[in-house]
Design a protein around this motif. Structure first.
Motif, short mmCIF file in Angstrom:
data_model
loop_
_atom_site.label_atom_id
_atom_site.label_comp_id
_atom_site.label_asym_id
_atom_site.label_seq_id
_atom_site.Cartn_x
_atom_site.Cartn_y
_atom_site.Cartn_z
N UNK A 19 0.81 -1.21 0.00
CA UNK A 19 0.00 0.00 0.00
C UNK A 19 0.84 1.26 0.00
N UNK A 20 2.05 1.17 -0.55
CA UNK A 20 2.97 2.30 -0.55
C UNK A 20 2.33 3.53 -1.17
N UNK A 21 1.55 3.33 -2.21
CA UNK A 21 0.96 4.46 -2.93
C UNK A 21 -0.08 5.21 -2.11
N UNK A 22 -0.47 4.68 -0.96
CA UNK A 22 -1.45 5.36 -0.11
C UNK A 22 -0.79 6.12 1.03
N UNK A 23 0.54 6.23 1.01
CA UNK A 23 1.28 6.94 2.04
C UNK A 23 1.85 8.24 1.51
N UNK A 24 1.67 9.30 2.26
CA UNK A 24 2.47 10.50 2.06
C UNK A 24 3.86 10.19 2.59
N UNK A 25 4.88 10.55 1.83
CA UNK A 25 6.25 10.27 2.22
C UNK A 25 6.98 11.58 2.52
N UNK A 26 7.87 11.51 3.51
CA UNK A 26 8.62 12.69 3.89
C UNK A 26 10.07 12.37 4.17
N UNK A 27 10.87 13.40 4.08
CA UNK A 27 12.27 13.32 4.49
C UNK A 27 12.50 14.35 5.60
N UNK A 28 13.19 13.93 6.63
CA UNK A 28 13.58 14.80 7.74
C UNK A 28 15.07 14.63 7.96
N UNK A 29 15.66 15.54 8.70
CA UNK A 29 17.08 15.41 9.01
C UNK A 29 17.35 15.89 10.43
N UNK A 30 18.42 15.37 11.00
CA UNK A 30 18.81 15.77 12.35
C UNK A 30 20.32 15.90 12.41
N UNK A 31 20.77 17.10 12.69
CA UNK A 31 22.19 17.37 12.86
C UNK A 31 22.56 17.20 14.34
N UNK A 32 23.84 16.96 14.63
CA UNK A 32 24.26 16.78 16.02
C UNK A 32 23.87 17.97 16.88
N UNK A 33 23.24 17.69 18.00
CA UNK A 33 22.87 18.74 18.94
C UNK A 33 21.66 19.55 18.54
N UNK A 34 21.00 19.15 17.44
CA UNK A 34 19.83 19.89 16.98
C UNK A 34 18.61 18.98 16.92
N UNK A 35 17.44 19.61 16.87
CA UNK A 35 16.21 18.84 16.76
C UNK A 35 16.02 18.36 15.32
N UNK A 36 15.23 17.29 15.20
CA UNK A 36 14.90 16.80 13.87
C UNK A 36 14.07 17.84 13.14
N UNK A 37 14.39 18.08 11.87
CA UNK A 37 13.67 19.09 11.12
C UNK A 37 13.15 18.54 9.80
N UNK A 38 12.06 19.12 9.35
CA UNK A 38 11.44 18.77 8.09
C UNK A 38 12.33 19.19 6.92
N UNK A 39 12.40 18.33 5.90
CA UNK A 39 13.14 18.65 4.68
C UNK A 39 12.19 18.74 3.49
#
Length: 124
Positions: free
Chosen positions: A28-48
Motif C-alpha cells: 500500500x505504498x501508494x497510499x502513504x504520504x512520504x517525507x524526508x527529515x534530518x537531524x544534525x548533532x545537537x539539533x532537533x529533527x527538522x522537516x526537509x
C-alpha cells in the motif's frame, strides 16, 4: 505500518550532489504520504521535504528549496531525495518517514513509520 530502509548517504564536498533512496515494504505504498527529515548533532529533527500519494504535490523547507528534489516511484515502492548544491550545514542524518492518509504535512509527529536514517556529511 510500512517498513522503511534508507540508502545513498555519504561524504561529499560542498557544491556536490547525492541521491538518497528509501525503499518501503508493503503493498500500500501508494497510499502513504512520504517525507524526508534530518537531524544534525545537537539539533532537533527538522522537516526537509514531503510528497503526496501521486507525486503531484510536493513541499520543501525553505532552507533546501531549489536545491533538493523529492520524487517517488510507486511501482518500485521507493521515494527519493536528490540533494544538489550541498552545503556544510546540510550535514545530518537523513530520515525517511511515511504517513497514512492524503494530507501532506511538515510535522514529524504526523508520520508513524520511520527508517533508521542515512548519514550525509558535506565537507567545506
Amino acid at each position: 505500518q510500512v517498513q522503511l530502509v534508507e540508502s545513498g548517504g555519504g561524504l561529499v564536498q560542498a557544491g556536490g550532489s547525492l541521491r538518497l533512496s528509501c525503499a518501503a515494504s508493503g503493498r500500500t505504498f501508494s497510499s502513504y504520504v512520504m517525507g524526508w527529515f534530518r537531524q544534525a548533532p545537537g539539533k532537533e529533527r527538522e522537516f526537509v521535504a514531503a510528497i503526496s500519494w501521486t507525486g503531484v504535490m510536493t513541499d520543501y523547507a525553505n532552507s533546501v528549496k531549489g536545491r533538493f528534489t523529492i520524487s517517488r516511484d510507486n511501482a518500485k515502492n521507493t521515494v527519493y531525495l536528490k540533494l544538489n548544491s550541498l552545503k556544510p550545514e546540510d550535514t545530518a542524518v537523513y530520515y525517511c518517514a511515511a504517513r497514512s492518509g492524503p494530507i501532506v504535512t511538515r510535522r514529524a509527529a504526523d508520520f508513524a513509520s520511520w527508517g533508521q536514517g542515512t548519514q550525509v556529511t558535506v565537507s567545506s
